[in-house]
Design a protein around this motif. Structure first.
Motif, PDB file in Angstrom:
ATOM      1  N   ALA A   1       0.843  -1.208   0.000  1.00 24.98           N
ATOM      2  CA  ALA A   1       0.000   0.000   0.000  1.00 24.98           C
ATOM      3  C   ALA A   1       0.875   1.253   0.000  1.00 24.98           C
ATOM      4  O   ALA A   1       2.062   1.199   0.298  1.00 24.98           O
ATOM      5  N   GLY A   2       0.265   2.385  -0.356  1.00 28.03           N
ATOM      6  CA  GLY A   2       1.057   3.603  -0.467  1.00 28.03           C
ATOM      7  C   GLY A   2       0.312   4.886  -0.229  1.00 28.03           C
ATOM      8  O   GLY A   2       0.487   5.852  -0.981  1.00 28.03           O
ATOM      9  N   PRO A   3      -0.536   4.966   0.814  1.00 27.34           N
ATOM     10  CA  PRO A   3      -1.244   6.239   1.061  1.00 27.34           C
ATOM     11  C   PRO A   3      -0.294   7.333   1.528  1.00 27.34           C
ATOM     12  O   PRO A   3       0.542   7.102   2.397  1.00 27.34           O
ATOM     13  N   PHE A   4      -0.399   8.528   0.935  1.00 29.80           N
ATOM     14  CA  PHE A   4       0.394   9.669   1.387  1.00 29.80           C
ATOM     15  C   PHE A   4      -0.055  10.073   2.796  1.00 29.80           C
ATOM     16  O   PHE A   4      -1.195   9.872   3.174  1.00 29.80           O
ATOM     17  N   ALA A   5       0.853  10.719   3.538  1.00 28.68           N
ATOM     18  CA  ALA A   5       0.511  11.134   4.897  1.00 28.68           C
ATOM     19  C   ALA A   5      -0.049  12.544   4.967  1.00 28.68           C
ATOM     20  O   ALA A   5      -0.666  12.906   5.969  1.00 28.68           O
ATOM     21  N   ASN A   6       0.166  13.351   3.937  1.00 25.43           N
ATOM     22  CA  ASN A   6      -0.420  14.700   3.982  1.00 25.43           C
ATOM     23  C   ASN A   6      -1.887  14.689   3.567  1.00 25.43           C
ATOM     24  O   ASN A   6      -2.689  15.464   4.076  1.00 25.43           O
ATOM     25  N   ILE A   7      -2.284  13.768   2.672  1.00 26.75           N
ATOM     26  CA  ILE A   7      -3.658  13.737   2.198  1.00 26.75           C
ATOM     27  C   ILE A   7      -4.358  12.417   2.514  1.00 26.75           C
ATOM     28  O   ILE A   7      -5.534  12.252   2.200  1.00 26.75           O
ATOM     29  N   ALA A   8      -3.661  11.475   3.120  1.00 27.20           N
ATOM     30  CA  ALA A   8      -4.261  10.207   3.533  1.00 27.20           C
ATOM     31  C   ALA A   8      -3.654   9.835   4.883  1.00 27.20           C
ATOM     32  O   ALA A   8      -3.150  10.691   5.592  1.00 27.20           O
ATOM     33  N   HIS A   9      -3.667   8.535   5.239  1.00 29.92           N
ATOM     34  CA  HIS A   9      -3.208   8.203   6.592  1.00 29.92           C
ATOM     35  C   HIS A   9      -1.738   7.810   6.662  1.00 29.92           C
ATOM     36  O   HIS A   9      -1.186   7.651   7.757  1.00 29.92           O
ATOM     37  N   GLY A  10      -1.059   7.668   5.527  1.00 28.25           N
ATOM     38  CA  GLY A  10       0.398   7.664   5.508  1.00 28.25           C
ATOM     39  C   GLY A  10       1.111   6.491   6.120  1.00 28.25           C
ATOM     40  O   GLY A  10       2.243   6.633   6.600  1.00 28.25           O
ATOM     41  N   ASN A  11       0.493   5.294   6.097  1.00 26.88           N
ATOM     42  CA  ASN A  11       1.130   4.120   6.678  1.00 26.88           C
ATOM     43  C   ASN A  11       0.946   2.908   5.774  1.00 26.88           C
ATOM     44  O   ASN A  11      -0.028   2.813   5.031  1.00 26.88           O
ATOM     45  N   SER A  12       1.897   1.975   5.854  1.00 25.35           N
ATOM     46  CA  SER A  12       1.776   0.736   5.096  1.00 25.35           C
ATOM     47  C   SER A  12       0.691  -0.138   5.723  1.00 25.35           C
ATOM     48  O   SER A  12       0.035   0.248   6.684  1.00 25.35           O
ATOM     49  N   SER A  13       0.509  -1.344   5.225  1.00 27.35           N
ATOM     50  CA  SER A  13      -0.714  -2.080   5.519  1.00 27.35           C
ATOM     51  C   SER A  13      -0.707  -2.822   6.853  1.00 27.35           C
ATOM     52  O   SER A  13       0.331  -3.247   7.366  1.00 27.35           O
TER      53      SER A  13
ATOM     54  N   ALA B   1      -5.926  16.277   6.473  1.00 28.65           N
ATOM     55  CA  ALA B   1      -5.103  16.498   5.281  1.00 28.65           C
ATOM     56  C   ALA B   1      -4.607  17.931   5.301  1.00 28.65           C
ATOM     57  O   ALA B   1      -5.386  18.870   5.162  1.00 28.65           O
ATOM     58  N   LYS B   2      -3.299  18.087   5.513  1.00 30.75           N
ATOM     59  CA  LYS B   2      -2.727  19.431   5.606  1.00 30.75           C
ATOM     60  C   LYS B   2      -1.305  19.413   5.080  1.00 30.75           C
ATOM     61  O   LYS B   2      -0.766  18.366   4.735  1.00 30.75           O
ATOM     62  N   THR B   3      -0.676  20.588   5.056  1.00 38.37           N
ATOM     63  CA  THR B   3       0.717  20.645   4.622  1.00 38.37           C
ATOM     64  C   THR B   3       1.600  19.852   5.579  1.00 38.37           C
ATOM     65  O   THR B   3       1.419  19.913   6.802  1.00 38.37           O
ATOM     66  N   PRO B   4       2.598  19.120   5.062  1.00 36.16           N
ATOM     67  CA  PRO B   4       3.553  18.452   5.945  1.00 36.16           C
ATOM     68  C   PRO B   4       4.725  19.352   6.326  1.00 36.16           C
ATOM     69  O   PRO B   4       5.551  18.981   7.156  1.00 36.16           O
TER      70      PRO B   4
END
Length: 568
Positions: A282-294, A499-502
């Motif tokens: 998995a590959g969710p971004f952390a600025n616009i998603a939850h940012g962690n692997s599965s 979801a905000k700026t990192p």
């Protein structure tokens, strides 16, 4: 020193079957993709269900800077260091999106002598999971627009007679399911659909990057194939003209979407430069998603390893917070220790200096330390032992490193070690590994930042005030209306994904250090019913990145030997 891709290419890799066997994975549980990567069948979970879980370590960082803090380098280096001191260790990381790879960030395989190899395979396609997410997501978008077209063309009664399906009465102005693509493409952020004769009602749409898809979050948070199927069915795609939610299940597309992703649910096994196992999933971004692997990758690794090292995207206000309040809630597994990665350069860059104010290097470091101190306190409030890893650069002076380590320990960290994994590999991270082992054995009293029973407003206030140091929140009129709808539909119990700026602890990327007293502007509240959280968009955060004036793809090519060059 050789470039990352040169180091990767010269590495003496073991067959992936050997890595699997030494880790406790049997051949029947592997689907090979060449000699260096393999999918792991989820039947392994049943075989391992009675195994005792190992310890889970999450790697986070200070607020990111253009210099790069080396979070993945530390994740892989720590895994290699644990292996070197006799621990069965495994890394669990996200699959890189090709948007940042060819844009500004580059790859995500680590670097130097702390890499997942071959790095080209990790950074380019891997085993196709991101493409599967893209295809499944866009199938739902196509199905939604097709249903809108046919119902509009035929009318509700004739449509039902022709299709034997109930009319959904989709409101073309309330379609919530945008399309996705795995590239940075700002021109697709806002588009108009169905132009031209006989293509259906003209309506607005747009694209997000695939990493922002709810399907990517679902992939990362599902426990098994049946759980993923149920979650996909719960996705809210649009509203009807009477204001009712229209789900993927109601549209009849959830089963087909799951079929497209049925192999993507299996994590991919690769190896580090020292032959330590690494699960990529998995590959969710952390600025616009939850940012962690599965969760699935963690579950498998924890049943086989003494210590599993995973990574939360960006600083502790981003991926770490979401790991604790979203992923840990759904997995039931809290971290046993946290590593905060910092560099001397990063702290100097995070120093809040007045315009034109000149400082010597030590003064800059001292001024920027407030950022690290903030992240240490942030992690500690979750009841997790904190270890600080100073990722060393050649330009760092002995005086700077000594001062920084002393300040970290004075502030109450469990431990602080200088990591030289980039230049020395496993030997540069053995002391860090020893300290992390002791931290996992120390025990903690993990706690969430907020309770799910709290109202959405209360959860927003808690994240803003305690999670970021804000004085409060300010909801836009759109967010206020969405808040009332979420309450009416019974979704108030879900956790929040901000979801905000990192680039700042606040919502303003220009504000450095440890800001306080600001008001957090909530522009939109987006339901992710399948993933099981509500996304709160802050300020002008973009769910589709753009390419800069000099993108990374300018450096990437194939040489006369057919080898990839220029991949960072």
């Amino acid at each position: 020193m050789l470039s990352d891709i040169e180091i990767s290419r010269q590495a003496q890799l073991q067959p992936i079957e050997t890595i699997a066997q030494e880790f406790g994975i049997i051949p029947a549980e592997l689907t090979l993709f060449g000699s260096t990567k393999a999918k792991i069948n989820l039947s392994i979970k049943q075989r391992l269900k009675d195994n005792r879980d190992g310890k889970l370590v999450i790697v986070t960082a200070v607020t990111p800077t253009p210099f790069g803090e080396g979070k993945t380098v530390t994740t892989i280096g720590l895994t290699q260091g644990l292996q070197a001191i006799g621990k069965q260790a495994c890394a669990c990381i996200r699959q890189p999106s090709m948007g940042p790879v060819f844009g500004i960030k580059g790859g995500a395989a680590g670097g130097g002598l702390a890499q997942v190899v071959p790095m080209e395979a990790l950074n380019l396609h891997l085993t196709g999971d991101i493409h599967a997410v893209t295809s499944a997501h866009n199938l739902a978008a196509a199905a939604l627009d097709a249903r809108l077209y046919h119902e509009t063309r035929l009318g509700a009664e004739e449509f039902t007679q022709a299709s034997q399906l109930p009319a959904l009465d989709i409101d073309p102005n309330k379609i919530m399911w945008r399309r996705v693509v795995d590239q940075n493409e700002r021109s697709l952020r806002q588009i108009t659909l169905a132009q031209g004769a006989s293509n259906g009602p003209i309506h607005d749409g747009g694209f997000d990057i695939t990493a922002a898809s709810e399907l990517m979050a679902i992939l990362a948070l599902s426990r098994d194939l049946q759980d993923m199927r149920a979650r996909i069915g719960q996705i809210v795609l649009a509203l009807s003209k009477s204001g009712e939610f229209i789900t993927a299940e109601q549209l009849g597309v959830a089963g087909a979407m799951t079929v497209i992703m049925s192999e993507a649910i299996e994590p991919t096994l690769m190896q580090t430069l020292t032959g330590a196992p690494c699960l990529i999933h998995a590959g969710p971004f952390a600025n616009i998603a939850h940012g962690n692997s599965s969760i699935i990758a963690d579950d498998i690794a924890l049943k086989l390893a003494d210590i599993v090292v995973t990574e939360g995207g960006f600083g502790s206000d981003m991926g770490f917070e979401k790991f604790c309040n979203i992923k840990a809630r759904q997995s039931g597994k809290a971290p046993d220790a946290a590593v905060i990665v910092v560099t001397v350069k990063a702290l100097k860059a995070n120093a809040e200096l007045a315009d034109g104010e000149a400082r010597d290097e030590m003064s800059k470091l001292q001024a920027g330390f407030v950022n690290l101190a903030w992240h240490m306190r942030n992690v500690a409030q979750y009841g997790v032992p904190v270890v600080v890893a100073i990722n060393r650069f050649e330009s760092d002076s002995f005086e700077e490193l000594a001062w920084l380590k002393a300040e970290v320990l004075e502030l109450g960290a469990f431990g602080c070690e200088v990591s030289e994994a980039f230049t020395q590999g496993s030997q540069g991270a053995t002391q860090l590994a020893q300290t992390v082992v002791h931290a996992t054995e120390a025990g903690g009293e993990f706690k969430y930042l907020y309770e799910l029973e709290a109202s959405i407003e209360a959860k927003l206030m808690t994240i803003a005030e305690i999670g970021y140091g804000a004085s409060g929140v300010n909801l836009s009129p759109l967010a206020c209306a969405q808040l009332q709808t979420l309450k009416q539909k019974g979704f108030e119990h879900l956790p929040l994904c901000v979801a905000k700026t990192p680039l700042s602890i606040s919502h303003d990327p220009k504000v450095k250090g440890a800001p306080s007293g600001f008001e957090l502007p909530i522009t939109e509240l987006k339901l992710n019913a399948g993933a099981g959280f509500i996304t709160a968009l802050v300020g002008k955060v973009m769910t589709m990145p753009g390419l800069g004036v000099r993108p990374g793809y300018l450096n990437v090519d194939i040489n006369e030997h057919g080898e990839i060059v220029g991949l960072a």
